[in-house]
Design a protein around this motif. Structure first.
Motif, mmCIF file in Angstrom:
data_model
loop_
_atom_site.group_PDB
_atom_site.id
_atom_site.type_symbol
_atom_site.label_atom_id
_atom_site.label_comp_id
_atom_site.label_asym_id
_atom_site.label_seq_id
_atom_site.Cartn_x
_atom_site.Cartn_y
_atom_site.Cartn_z
ATOM 1 N N VAL A 7 0.803 -1.223 0.000
ATOM 2 C CA VAL A 7 0.000 0.000 0.000
ATOM 3 C C VAL A 7 0.838 1.277 0.000
ATOM 4 O O VAL A 7 0.377 2.317 -0.482
ATOM 5 C CB VAL A 7 -0.984 -0.006 1.198
ATOM 6 N N VAL A 8 2.062 1.239 0.530
ATOM 7 C CA VAL A 8 2.959 2.400 0.471
ATOM 8 C C VAL A 8 4.284 1.949 -0.116
ATOM 9 O O VAL A 8 4.755 0.848 0.164
ATOM 10 C CB VAL A 8 3.157 3.055 1.853
ATOM 11 N N LYS A 9 4.884 2.808 -0.936
ATOM 12 C CA LYS A 9 6.007 2.376 -1.770
ATOM 13 C C LYS A 9 7.293 3.174 -1.554
ATOM 14 O O LYS A 9 8.213 3.064 -2.361
ATOM 15 C CB LYS A 9 5.603 2.452 -3.243
ATOM 16 N N TYR A 10 7.373 3.956 -0.482
ATOM 17 C CA TYR A 10 8.592 4.675 -0.148
ATOM 18 C C TYR A 10 8.966 4.349 1.292
ATOM 19 O O TYR A 10 8.089 4.241 2.161
ATOM 20 C CB TYR A 10 8.406 6.190 -0.297
ATOM 21 N N ARG A 11 10.274 4.230 1.538
ATOM 22 C CA ARG A 11 10.721 3.893 2.898
ATOM 23 C C ARG A 11 10.250 4.937 3.906
ATOM 24 O O ARG A 11 9.807 4.596 5.006
ATOM 25 C CB ARG A 11 12.251 3.806 2.930
ATOM 26 N N GLU A 12 10.319 6.220 3.505
ATOM 27 C CA GLU A 12 9.887 7.277 4.421
ATOM 28 C C GLU A 12 8.398 7.138 4.747
ATOM 29 O O GLU A 12 7.983 7.374 5.889
ATOM 30 C CB GLU A 12 10.162 8.655 3.803
ATOM 31 N N ASP A 13 7.604 6.750 3.738
ATOM 32 C CA ASP A 13 6.175 6.566 3.971
ATOM 33 C C ASP A 13 5.918 5.382 4.899
ATOM 34 O O ASP A 13 5.044 5.441 5.777
ATOM 35 C CB ASP A 13 5.445 6.350 2.641
ATOM 36 N N ILE A 14 6.661 4.295 4.706
ATOM 37 C CA ILE A 14 6.485 3.121 5.565
ATOM 38 C C ILE A 14 6.808 3.472 7.008
ATOM 39 O O ILE A 14 6.079 3.104 7.943
ATOM 40 C CB ILE A 14 7.353 1.952 5.075
ATOM 41 N N ASP A 15 7.906 4.211 7.220
ATOM 42 C CA ASP A 15 8.270 4.613 8.585
ATOM 43 C C ASP A 15 7.176 5.479 9.210
ATOM 44 O O ASP A 15 6.824 5.299 10.385
ATOM 45 C CB ASP A 15 9.593 5.391 8.574
ATOM 46 N N ARG A 16 6.626 6.385 8.423
ATOM 47 C CA ARG A 16 5.579 7.272 8.938
ATOM 48 C C ARG A 16 4.315 6.487 9.275
ATOM 49 O O ARG A 16 3.694 6.690 10.329
ATOM 50 C CB ARG A 16 5.269 8.364 7.908
ATOM 51 N N VAL A 17 3.948 5.569 8.384
ATOM 52 C CA VAL A 17 2.722 4.801 8.590
ATOM 53 C C VAL A 17 2.845 3.892 9.806
ATOM 54 O O VAL A 17 1.889 3.714 10.574
ATOM 55 C CB VAL A 17 2.375 3.991 7.319
ATOM 56 N N LYS A 18 4.004 3.307 10.018
ATOM 57 C CA LYS A 18 4.198 2.427 11.181
ATOM 58 C C LYS A 18 3.923 3.163 12.491
ATOM 59 O O LYS A 18 3.447 2.553 13.456
ATOM 60 C CB LYS A 18 5.620 1.867 11.187
ATOM 61 N N HIS A 19 4.198 4.461 12.501
ATOM 62 C CA HIS A 19 4.001 5.229 13.730
ATOM 63 C C HIS A 19 2.535 5.593 13.975
ATOM 64 O O HIS A 19 2.181 5.983 15.087
ATOM 65 C CB HIS A 19 4.840 6.518 13.684
ATOM 66 N N VAL A 20 1.712 5.494 12.934
ATOM 67 C CA VAL A 20 0.313 5.900 13.110
ATOM 68 C C VAL A 20 -0.663 4.729 12.982
ATOM 69 O O VAL A 20 -1.865 4.924 13.148
ATOM 70 C CB VAL A 20 -0.062 7.009 12.096
ATOM 71 N N LEU A 21 -0.151 3.529 12.696
ATOM 72 C CA LEU A 21 -1.048 2.388 12.503
ATOM 73 C C LEU A 21 -1.888 2.097 13.740
ATOM 74 O O LEU A 21 -3.080 1.804 13.642
ATOM 75 C CB LEU A 21 -0.245 1.144 12.118
ATOM 76 N N ASP A 22 -1.247 2.135 14.911
ATOM 77 C CA ASP A 22 -1.985 1.871 16.165
ATOM 78 C C ASP A 22 -3.200 2.780 16.259
ATOM 79 O O ASP A 22 -4.312 2.316 16.560
ATOM 80 C CB ASP A 22 -1.071 2.097 17.375
#
Length: 290
Positions: free
Chosen positions: A270-285
């Motif tokens: 669903v996300v294709k940039y490392r920066e986006d993955i890092d950001r999403v991991k912090h808001v998934l909860d």
């Protein structure tokens, strides 16, 4: 298709769910024989519309993928050089007695059988067809000017063979991700529509239509999270294509609901940039707790 509602219904039959505005402009493009220019974020269904139209009409989909540096020759035609060389050698071997006429030999090199038709020429010759000119914004100004001429006359000139004109103009869909502004002259030739990301219920309906085996609860949860992600200022917000990929990936893993473990493990769908993955991991909860 005699009305916008008939267009919407036909599109739905292919699994493509359109809104009223898109169905209307698609209907008008068909009735007025005008190219349809679709702009919008990547993954919002621009290319898929052309595919659906080809399926509805039962005609070939001919795709021209634009890129930086593309020129008219790559869109129109080329000559099969290796076969021309073989043909010339055959003529030379057969004419060792001096009977070979150089002018006739040269003329025979540019015979129809050696012509390699590229997408635009194919569309003119094989119409009725749907010609998809994908990501026109990646091409340069000169290529835009060439396309404008073709779309105005529905014909091209091949110096060695003459003019090729479409007996029936193809249906043309141009797409743009708006990485640059297109020229007004091209836009005037087309009917225009901006495709936005769909609302919550329509995106759920798209997932259910395209992926009927995905559990309803999972489909809704995936769409709800994706719609939240689009508000997180990501480098590349996910489109409908990514929504479908994510739902398909979770289904393959046997997920019935979207939990933190499955979501974190499949973020690459669903996300294709490392920066986006890092950001999403912090808001998934936070997103999954809603």
């Amino acid at each position: 298709m005699d009305s916008p509602s008939a267009v919407a219904q036909a599109l739905e039959g292919t699994g493509y769910l359109s809104d009223v505005a898109l169905a209307t402009v698609t209907y008008l493009a068909d009735q007025m024989a005008r190219p349809l220019l679709l702009e919008g974020e990547p993954g919002t269904g621009k290319t898929a519309l052309a595919e659906a139209l080809a399926q509805i009409h039962g005609v070939p989909l001919i795709r021209l993928q634009c890129y930086e540096g593309i020129d008219a020759g790559q869109a129109l035609y080329d000559w099969d050089f290796p076969r021309q060389i073989l043909h010339l050698r055959t003529l030379e071997a057969a004419g060792k007695d001096g009977s070979l006429d150089p002018a006739e030999a040269e003329k025979s090199l540019f015979d129809e059988r050696f012509l390699l038709a590229r997408p635009v020429l194919r569309a003119l010759r094989e119409a009725p067809a749907v010609l998809l000119i994908d990501e026109i914004d990646r091409a340069d100004d000169e290529f835009e000017a060439f396309l404008l001429e073709v779309l105005s006359t529905w014909s091209v000139s091949i110096p060695e063979l003459g003019t090729v004109a479409a007996a029936t103009p193809p249906s043309v869909v141009l797409t743009s991700n708006r990485t640059r502004e297109l020229h007004d002259a091209l836009k005037r030739r087309c009917l225009y529509h901006w495709i936005d990301h769909p609302g919550l219920e329509r995106e759920i309906a798209i997932v259910r239509s395209r992926l009927p085996d995905v559990p309803q609860t999972l489909a809704r949860q995936v769409v709800e999270v994706v719609q939240q992600l689009r508000g997180e200022h990501l480098l590349k917000p996910p489109g409908v294509a990514e929504t479908l990929d994510w739902a398909r990936a979770l289904q393959r893993l046997g997920a019935e609901q979207l939990d933190l473990e499955h979501a974190a493990a499949t973020l690459g769908a669903v996300v294709k940039y490392r920066e986006d993955i890092d950001r999403v991991k912090h808001v998934l909860d936070r997103m999954l707790a809603r």
